[in-house]
Design a protein around this motif. Sequence first.
Motif, PDB file in Angstrom:
ATOM      1  N   ALA A 303       0.839  -1.210   0.000  1.00 42.51           N
ATOM      2  CA  ALA A 303       0.000   0.000   0.000  1.00 42.51           C
ATOM      3  C   ALA A 303       0.873   1.258   0.000  1.00 42.51           C
ATOM      4  O   ALA A 303       0.568   2.238  -0.701  1.00 42.51           O
ATOM      5  CB  ALA A 303      -0.935  -0.012   1.206  1.00 42.51           C
ATOM      6  N   MET A 304       1.965   1.244   0.788  1.00 39.86           N
ATOM      7  CA  MET A 304       2.881   2.391   0.801  1.00 39.86           C
ATOM      8  C   MET A 304       3.530   2.583  -0.576  1.00 39.86           C
ATOM      9  O   MET A 304       3.659   3.710  -1.069  1.00 39.86           O
ATOM     10  CB  MET A 304       3.973   2.185   1.870  1.00 39.86           C
ATOM     11  N   TYR A 305       3.932   1.480  -1.170  1.00 35.59           N
ATOM     12  CA  TYR A 305       4.553   1.516  -2.504  1.00 35.59           C
ATOM     13  C   TYR A 305       3.578   2.136  -3.526  1.00 35.59           C
ATOM     14  O   TYR A 305       3.944   3.017  -4.304  1.00 35.59           O
ATOM     15  CB  TYR A 305       4.936   0.095  -2.915  1.00 35.59           C
ATOM     16  N   LEU A 306       2.326   1.682  -3.496  1.00 33.84           N
ATOM     17  CA  LEU A 306       1.317   2.193  -4.426  1.00 33.84           C
ATOM     18  C   LEU A 306       1.010   3.673  -4.162  1.00 33.84           C
ATOM     19  O   LEU A 306       0.774   4.442  -5.092  1.00 33.84           O
ATOM     20  CB  LEU A 306       0.032   1.365  -4.339  1.00 33.84           C
ATOM     21  N   ALA A 307       1.029   4.055  -2.885  1.00 36.96           N
ATOM     22  CA  ALA A 307       0.794   5.459  -2.536  1.00 36.96           C
ATOM     23  C   ALA A 307       1.891   6.350  -3.121  1.00 36.96           C
ATOM     24  O   ALA A 307       1.633   7.449  -3.614  1.00 36.96           O
ATOM     25  CB  ALA A 307       0.734   5.627  -1.015  1.00 36.96           C
ATOM     26  N   ARG A 321      -0.157   9.059   7.153  1.00 38.70           N
ATOM     27  CA  ARG A 321      -1.436   8.392   6.855  1.00 38.70           C
ATOM     28  C   ARG A 321      -1.417   6.911   7.225  1.00 38.70           C
ATOM     29  O   ARG A 321      -2.441   6.262   7.260  1.00 38.70           O
ATOM     30  CB  ARG A 321      -1.765   8.513   5.360  1.00 38.70           C
ATOM     31  N   PHE A 322      -0.223   6.368   7.437  1.00 37.34           N
ATOM     32  CA  PHE A 322      -0.099   4.960   7.855  1.00 37.34           C
ATOM     33  C   PHE A 322       0.226   4.893   9.345  1.00 37.34           C
ATOM     34  O   PHE A 322       1.203   4.287   9.770  1.00 37.34           O
ATOM     35  CB  PHE A 322       0.976   4.243   7.030  1.00 37.34           C
ATOM     36  N   GLY A 323      -0.614   5.551  10.145  1.00 37.32           N
ATOM     37  CA  GLY A 323      -0.477   5.465  11.601  1.00 37.32           C
ATOM     38  C   GLY A 323       0.678   6.261  12.162  1.00 37.32           C
ATOM     39  O   GLY A 323       1.251   5.893  13.199  1.00 37.32           O
ATOM     40  N   VAL A 330       8.603   4.377   5.065  1.00 33.69           N
ATOM     41  CA  VAL A 330       7.997   4.373   3.725  1.00 33.69           C
ATOM     42  C   VAL A 330       9.075   4.103   2.678  1.00 33.69           C
ATOM     43  O   VAL A 330       8.885   3.300   1.758  1.00 33.69           O
ATOM     44  CB  VAL A 330       7.274   5.718   3.428  1.00 33.69           C
ATOM     45  N   MET A 331      10.229   4.749   2.832  1.00 39.63           N
ATOM     46  CA  MET A 331      11.354   4.525   1.897  1.00 39.63           C
ATOM     47  C   MET A 331      11.759   3.059   1.874  1.00 39.63           C
ATOM     48  O   MET A 331      11.963   2.461   0.805  1.00 39.63           O
ATOM     49  CB  MET A 331      12.573   5.374   2.303  1.00 39.63           C
ATOM     50  N   HIS A 332      11.842   2.462   3.036  1.00 35.29           N
ATOM     51  CA  HIS A 332      12.218   1.043   3.140  1.00 35.29           C
ATOM     52  C   HIS A 332      11.158   0.176   2.457  1.00 35.29           C
ATOM     53  O   HIS A 332      11.500  -0.779   1.745  1.00 35.29           O
ATOM     54  CB  HIS A 332      12.366   0.650   4.619  1.00 35.29           C
TER      55      HIS A 332
END
Length: 360
Positions: A303-307, A321-323, A330-332
């Motif tokens: 989901a982070m990748y798609l965001a 947005r992810f808590g 997110v980078m990882h």
Amino acid sequence: DLRRAAAEPRDEGDMPGAPLDARFTFDSFVTGKPNELAHAAARRVGEGGPVAFNPLFLYGGVGLGKTHLMHAIAWDLLHRAPEKKVVYLSAEQFMYRFVQALRERDMMGFKSLFRSVDVLMVDDVQFIAGKDSTQEEFFHTFNALVDQNKQIVISADRAPGEIKDLEDRIRSRLQCGLVVDLHPTDYELRLGILQQKVELYRMQYPGLVIADGVLEFLAYRITTNVRVLEGALTRLFAFASLVGKEITLDLAQDCLADILRASDRKVTIEEIQRKVSEHFNMRLSDMIGPKRHRTIARPRQIAMYLAKQLTQRSLPEIGRRFGGRDHTTVMHAVKRIEDLRSKDSQIDEDLELLRRMLEA
């Protein structure tokens, strides 16, 4: 007439290949910063002289001009040297010819046919990825032609290194020439394409009137690809000529409401989280919660990748947005999914499916 001859279907015993489209010439190709290198390289090949790069590999998304440039090269070569054997066909047609030769036990005929050409142009080469026998024959044809200093031009929807299930030896062969990316169009290029198309229409319908600002409005709003842009203009012209009206900004907005709506479509992070949760059968609350079990962590990373891929949001904002996670998390996640995608076909398929659902 050269164009009529190239557009007519060939006899079965004649050279293989698809008919050329008379509209796709260098004269009708609008250049700008995103495609100037591809255009210059194609022009060089079209001149028919010695070329420092072989093959020329053109890649880019739908409607950016790959096929147009290939047809233009063929037209140029046929104009300069009509005696040359120039063959343009899709990878699918190459495979069809190959399977037909196998069935008819005429591999020698197939080999001699394809290895006697002066210029071979293969469109959408990603199609043969994973089709082992066709890849094998394509590789041998490729090598035979390069050894004879015959020119090869290839197109695909992505770079050689990104085509899944393509044999390494073919990949490295494709990369040894000039690999050129046709980038997505910018505003200036889109406006230039529209202006050129208007000039063509004016020749057919001299009475057609377009208000100031309409072309600029379309170039600004329709950014997906050139085919959508040209289709929008065609619809406008058809409507205006049928009802005998001037093409104003209001008329354009009414007539193209669906295309403009589709171009406005913006994917949100919340939408991505919801779709990914549904796809992996997990609770939406777990997507942003603290749990780190793999069955939750992996979909969260996806989901982070798609965001990152589908929205304009910054890494810190995606993390929030992810808590309230840190941007380094997110980078990882993005790096991890990129790595996994090249190794794990299931993850690649999941991502492709999710992307299509979100962009639909």
